[in-house]
Scaffold this motif. Structure first.
Motif, PDB file in Angstrom:
ATOM      1  N   THR A   1       0.833  -1.203   0.000  1.00  0.00           N
ATOM      2  CA  THR A   1       0.000   0.000   0.000  1.00  0.00           C
ATOM      3  C   THR A   1       0.866   1.251   0.000  1.00  0.00           C
ATOM      4  O   THR A   1       2.020   1.234   0.436  1.00  0.00           O
ATOM      5  CB  THR A   1      -0.922   0.041   1.232  1.00  0.00           C
ATOM      6  OG1 THR A   1      -0.119   0.047   2.424  1.00  0.00           O
ATOM      7  CG2 THR A   1      -1.846  -1.163   1.242  1.00  0.00           C
ATOM      8  N   TYR A   2       0.296   2.306  -0.481  1.00  0.00           N
ATOM      9  CA  TYR A   2       0.940   3.619  -0.441  1.00  0.00           C
ATOM     10  C   TYR A   2       0.067   4.525   0.433  1.00  0.00           C
ATOM     11  O   TYR A   2      -1.047   4.888   0.055  1.00  0.00           O
ATOM     12  CB  TYR A   2       1.063   4.211  -1.849  1.00  0.00           C
ATOM     13  CG  TYR A   2       1.622   5.620  -1.872  1.00  0.00           C
ATOM     14  CD1 TYR A   2       2.987   5.860  -1.726  1.00  0.00           C
ATOM     15  CD2 TYR A   2       0.768   6.723  -2.028  1.00  0.00           C
ATOM     16  CE1 TYR A   2       3.490   7.143  -1.736  1.00  0.00           C
ATOM     17  CE2 TYR A   2       1.268   8.021  -2.055  1.00  0.00           C
ATOM     18  CZ  TYR A   2       2.633   8.220  -1.902  1.00  0.00           C
ATOM     19  OH  TYR A   2       3.131   9.510  -1.906  1.00  0.00           O
ATOM     20  N   LYS A   3       0.552   4.820   1.645  1.00  0.00           N
ATOM     21  CA  LYS A   3      -0.194   5.617   2.614  1.00  0.00           C
ATOM     22  C   LYS A   3      -1.579   5.005   2.867  1.00  0.00           C
ATOM     23  O   LYS A   3      -2.593   5.703   2.942  1.00  0.00           O
ATOM     24  CB  LYS A   3      -0.327   7.067   2.136  1.00  0.00           C
ATOM     25  CG  LYS A   3       1.013   7.787   2.020  1.00  0.00           C
ATOM     26  CD  LYS A   3       0.831   9.236   1.569  1.00  0.00           C
ATOM     27  CE  LYS A   3       2.180   9.951   1.495  1.00  0.00           C
ATOM     28  NZ  LYS A   3       2.030  11.373   1.069  1.00  0.00           N
ATOM     29  N   GLY A   4      -1.589   3.665   2.948  1.00  0.00           N
ATOM     30  CA  GLY A   4      -2.827   2.952   3.229  1.00  0.00           C
ATOM     31  C   GLY A   4      -3.744   2.768   2.039  1.00  0.00           C
ATOM     32  O   GLY A   4      -4.862   2.272   2.185  1.00  0.00           O
ATOM     33  N   TYR A   5      -3.259   3.140   0.852  1.00  0.00           N
ATOM     34  CA  TYR A   5      -4.084   3.082  -0.366  1.00  0.00           C
ATOM     35  C   TYR A   5      -3.408   2.167  -1.386  1.00  0.00           C
ATOM     36  O   TYR A   5      -2.213   2.283  -1.648  1.00  0.00           O
ATOM     37  CB  TYR A   5      -4.239   4.499  -0.930  1.00  0.00           C
ATOM     38  CG  TYR A   5      -5.010   4.586  -2.215  1.00  0.00           C
ATOM     39  CD1 TYR A   5      -6.392   4.486  -2.237  1.00  0.00           C
ATOM     40  CD2 TYR A   5      -4.337   4.798  -3.425  1.00  0.00           C
ATOM     41  CE1 TYR A   5      -7.101   4.590  -3.416  1.00  0.00           C
ATOM     42  CE2 TYR A   5      -5.039   4.905  -4.620  1.00  0.00           C
ATOM     43  CZ  TYR A   5      -6.423   4.798  -4.608  1.00  0.00           C
ATOM     44  OH  TYR A   5      -7.121   4.892  -5.781  1.00  0.00           O
ATOM     45  N   TYR A   6      -4.169   1.247  -1.980  1.00  0.00           N
ATOM     46  CA  TYR A   6      -3.621   0.337  -2.982  1.00  0.00           C
ATOM     47  C   TYR A   6      -3.578   1.030  -4.346  1.00  0.00           C
ATOM     48  O   TYR A   6      -4.620   1.395  -4.907  1.00  0.00           O
ATOM     49  CB  TYR A   6      -4.463  -0.946  -3.087  1.00  0.00           C
ATOM     50  CG  TYR A   6      -4.219  -1.935  -1.980  1.00  0.00           C
ATOM     51  CD1 TYR A   6      -3.080  -2.739  -1.990  1.00  0.00           C
ATOM     52  CD2 TYR A   6      -5.123  -2.063  -0.920  1.00  0.00           C
ATOM     53  CE1 TYR A   6      -2.846  -3.649  -0.954  1.00  0.00           C
ATOM     54  CE2 TYR A   6      -4.892  -2.969   0.110  1.00  0.00           C
ATOM     55  CZ  TYR A   6      -3.749  -3.755   0.083  1.00  0.00           C
ATOM     56  OH  TYR A   6      -3.516  -4.652   1.104  1.00  0.00           O
ATOM     57  N   LEU A   7      -2.370   1.217  -4.852  1.00  0.00           N
ATOM     58  CA  LEU A   7      -2.209   1.794  -6.181  1.00  0.00           C
ATOM     59  C   LEU A   7      -2.553   0.772  -7.264  1.00  0.00           C
ATOM     60  O   LEU A   7      -3.115   1.117  -8.304  1.00  0.00           O
ATOM     61  CB  LEU A   7      -0.766   2.283  -6.374  1.00  0.00           C
ATOM     62  CG  LEU A   7      -0.272   3.369  -5.408  1.00  0.00           C
ATOM     63  CD1 LEU A   7       1.222   3.615  -5.615  1.00  0.00           C
ATOM     64  CD2 LEU A   7      -1.058   4.654  -5.608  1.00  0.00           C
TER      65      LEU A   7
ATOM     66  N   ALA B   1       8.707   1.284 -16.501  1.00  0.00           N
ATOM     67  CA  ALA B   1       8.193   1.597 -15.171  1.00  0.00           C
ATOM     68  C   ALA B   1       7.302   0.469 -14.673  1.00  0.00           C
ATOM     69  O   ALA B   1       7.313   0.112 -13.496  1.00  0.00           O
ATOM     70  CB  ALA B   1       7.419   2.909 -15.204  1.00  0.00           C
ATOM     71  N   ARG B   2       6.525  -0.087 -15.568  1.00  0.00           N
ATOM     72  CA  ARG B   2       5.628  -1.178 -15.183  1.00  0.00           C
ATOM     73  C   ARG B   2       6.430  -2.403 -14.746  1.00  0.00           C
ATOM     74  O   ARG B   2       6.076  -3.081 -13.785  1.00  0.00           O
ATOM     75  CB  ARG B   2       4.707  -1.531 -16.358  1.00  0.00           C
ATOM     76  CG  ARG B   2       3.509  -2.389 -15.949  1.00  0.00           C
ATOM     77  CD  ARG B   2       2.575  -2.605 -17.121  1.00  0.00           C
ATOM     78  NE  ARG B   2       1.418  -3.379 -16.727  1.00  0.00           N
ATOM     79  CZ  ARG B   2       0.258  -2.874 -16.337  1.00  0.00           C
ATOM     80  NH1 ARG B   2       0.090  -1.558 -16.290  1.00  0.00           N
ATOM     81  NH2 ARG B   2      -0.753  -3.654 -15.993  1.00  0.00           N
TER      82      ARG B   2
ATOM     83  N   MET C   1       5.027   5.251  -5.413  1.00  0.00           N
ATOM     84  CA  MET C   1       4.238   6.105  -6.282  1.00  0.00           C
ATOM     85  C   MET C   1       4.859   6.300  -7.664  1.00  0.00           C
ATOM     86  O   MET C   1       4.160   6.288  -8.688  1.00  0.00           O
ATOM     87  CB  MET C   1       4.052   7.480  -5.618  1.00  0.00           C
ATOM     88  CG  MET C   1       3.286   8.469  -6.479  1.00  0.00           C
ATOM     89  SD  MET C   1       1.605   7.913  -6.857  1.00  0.00           S
ATOM     90  CE  MET C   1       0.858   8.073  -5.245  1.00  0.00           C
ATOM     91  N   MET C   2       6.192   6.490  -7.732  1.00  0.00           N
ATOM     92  CA  MET C   2       6.818   6.889  -8.989  1.00  0.00           C
ATOM     93  C   MET C   2       6.626   5.885 -10.121  1.00  0.00           C
ATOM     94  O   MET C   2       6.211   6.275 -11.228  1.00  0.00           O
ATOM     95  CB  MET C   2       8.313   7.160  -8.776  1.00  0.00           C
ATOM     96  CG  MET C   2       8.992   7.810  -9.990  1.00  0.00           C
ATOM     97  SD  MET C   2       8.210   9.377 -10.464  1.00  0.00           S
ATOM     98  CE  MET C   2       8.666  10.411  -9.063  1.00  0.00           C
TER      99      MET C   2
ATOM    100  N   ILE D   1      -3.535  10.222  -8.875  1.00  0.00           N
ATOM    101  CA  ILE D   1      -2.586   9.727  -7.870  1.00  0.00           C
ATOM    102  C   ILE D   1      -3.049  10.112  -6.462  1.00  0.00           C
ATOM    103  O   ILE D   1      -2.796   9.427  -5.492  1.00  0.00           O
ATOM    104  CB  ILE D   1      -1.178  10.299  -8.147  1.00  0.00           C
ATOM    105  CG1 ILE D   1      -0.677   9.812  -9.497  1.00  0.00           C
ATOM    106  CG2 ILE D   1      -0.204   9.912  -7.057  1.00  0.00           C
ATOM    107  CD1 ILE D   1       0.571  10.519  -9.963  1.00  0.00           C
ATOM    108  N   SER D   2      -3.762  11.232  -6.366  1.00  0.00           N
ATOM    109  CA  SER D   2      -4.254  11.709  -5.083  1.00  0.00           C
ATOM    110  C   SER D   2      -5.612  11.085  -4.790  1.00  0.00           C
ATOM    111  O   SER D   2      -6.517  11.115  -5.626  1.00  0.00           O
ATOM    112  CB  SER D   2      -4.374  13.242  -5.105  1.00  0.00           C
ATOM    113  OG  SER D   2      -5.063  13.704  -3.969  1.00  0.00           O
ATOM    114  N   SER D   3      -5.748  10.535  -3.600  1.00  0.00           N
ATOM    115  CA  SER D   3      -7.018   9.904  -3.242  1.00  0.00           C
ATOM    116  C   SER D   3      -8.155  10.922  -3.206  1.00  0.00           C
ATOM    117  O   SER D   3      -9.313  10.594  -3.484  1.00  0.00           O
ATOM    118  CB  SER D   3      -6.893   9.215  -1.874  1.00  0.00           C
ATOM    119  OG  SER D   3      -6.494  10.160  -0.879  1.00  0.00           O
ATOM    120  N   ASP D   4      -7.839  12.196  -2.883  1.00  0.00           N
ATOM    121  CA  ASP D   4      -8.853  13.232  -2.813  1.00  0.00           C
ATOM    122  C   ASP D   4      -9.336  13.663  -4.195  1.00  0.00           C
ATOM    123  O   ASP D   4     -10.478  14.095  -4.354  1.00  0.00           O
ATOM    124  CB  ASP D   4      -8.307  14.461  -2.063  1.00  0.00           C
ATOM    125  CG  ASP D   4      -7.964  14.154  -0.609  1.00  0.00           C
ATOM    126  OD1 ASP D   4      -8.609  13.248  -0.044  1.00  0.00           O
ATOM    127  OD2 ASP D   4      -7.059  14.795  -0.061  1.00  0.00           O
TER     128      ASP D   4
END
Length: 282
Positions: free
Chosen positions: A6-12, A70-71, A81-82, A149-152
């Motif tokens: 996870t990234y900050k609790g969020y699955y990318l 990148a993939r 994230m990058m 990319i931003s959850s908001d």
């Protein structure tokens, strides 16, 4: 075997991306891009530069190749994230550059056969109109991909991506209609230049039809993917991306490589030189 992070609790990611598949396609795109770049340099068909750039953009670096690099690197870095950001932006935007090149080729074909009066849109505006639409969709999707990319802002970004893709579908659909109308009118009242063996314009139109169809399928797939959302099947599984995006875009590059429009560029340039010489004598 890597596990989803996870990234900050969020699955990318919704799955661990396949490194093998990404490497295979990054090598295919790299080879195709190198071949196109060589042909552009050798034959001086600079109108196809966007096509070569597009080849680099689909995977994660200059536009197609960099996206898949990148993939591949995200295989054991699904919490970073990058890699996610790079592959998402480049794979999403690469085909826009493919479309820009086919728009330019049609304009050269019409000029080459002196069929300007048969064009649905004045030739001086033809390429500008479609490329402008392509750039517009490119900018919309580029900004939206960053927002996702931003959850908001993810929801707004998703809607903007859909809007940008729909813009591409509309412009590409209109482009196909313009091609059909031009060909029908030329068939009914062919110009003397249409019989020249120096320009295989009918063959190039067939190539444009095929390439446009493949790109259209890819656009529609992406529209469906983003409309279904994060919980939809298309984003939950990896194989649709490789079948309906990577494979189709690789086919586009191969087809354009086999039927490279070098004679379109050379013939239209020869005609312009000849017209200038005639004007000088007058």
């Amino acid at each position: 075997m890597p596990e989803l992070q996870t990234y900050k609790g969020y699955y990318l990611w919704h799955y661990v991306p396949s490194k093998a598949a990404a490497v295979i396609f990054l090598l295919l795109f790299l080879a195709a891009t190198a071949y196109h770049s060589w042909k552009i340099w050798k034959l001086k068909t600079y109108l196809c530069i966007c096509f070569a750039i597009g080849g680099f953009c689909i995977l994660t670096i200059p536009v197609e190749f960099v996206g898949y690099c990148a993939r591949a690197s995200a295989y054991d870095k699904t919490g970073r994230m990058m890699p996610f950001c790079i592959q998402n932006v480049f794979i999403l935007l690469g085909p826009a550059l493919f479309a820009a090149s086919i728009y330019m080729v049609l304009g050269r074909i019409i000029v080459g056969v002196k069929g300007e009066r048969f064009s649905l849109i004045p030739v001086r505006l033809l390429t500008k109109l479609f490329v402008t639409g392509d750039i517009l969709s490119f900018l919309i999707q580029g900004g939206a991909a960053g927002m996702m990319i931003s959850s908001d802002l993810a929801s707004m970004g998703n809607k903007l991506v859909i809007f940008g893709l729909i813009v591409q579908v509309v412009f590409l659909g209109f482009f196909i209609v313009a091609m059909v109308i031009f060909q029908v009118r030329m068939h009914r009242n062919p110009t003397p230049e249409a019989f020249s063996e120096d320009l295989q314009w009918k063959s190039h139109l067939k190539t444009l039809y095929l390439v446009s169809l493949l790109i259209m399928i890819r656009f529609l797939f992406r529209v469906a993917e983003y409309i279904m959302g994060n919980d939809g099947y298309l984003l939950q599984q990896e194989w649709p991306t490789y079948i309906f995006d990577a494979t189709l875009m690789c086919m586009v590059m191969v087809i354009f490589g086999v039927r490279f429009p070098s004679d379109v560029h050379a013939y239209s340039r020869h005609e312009r030189v000849k017209m200038n010489e005639m004007g000088g004598r007058v």
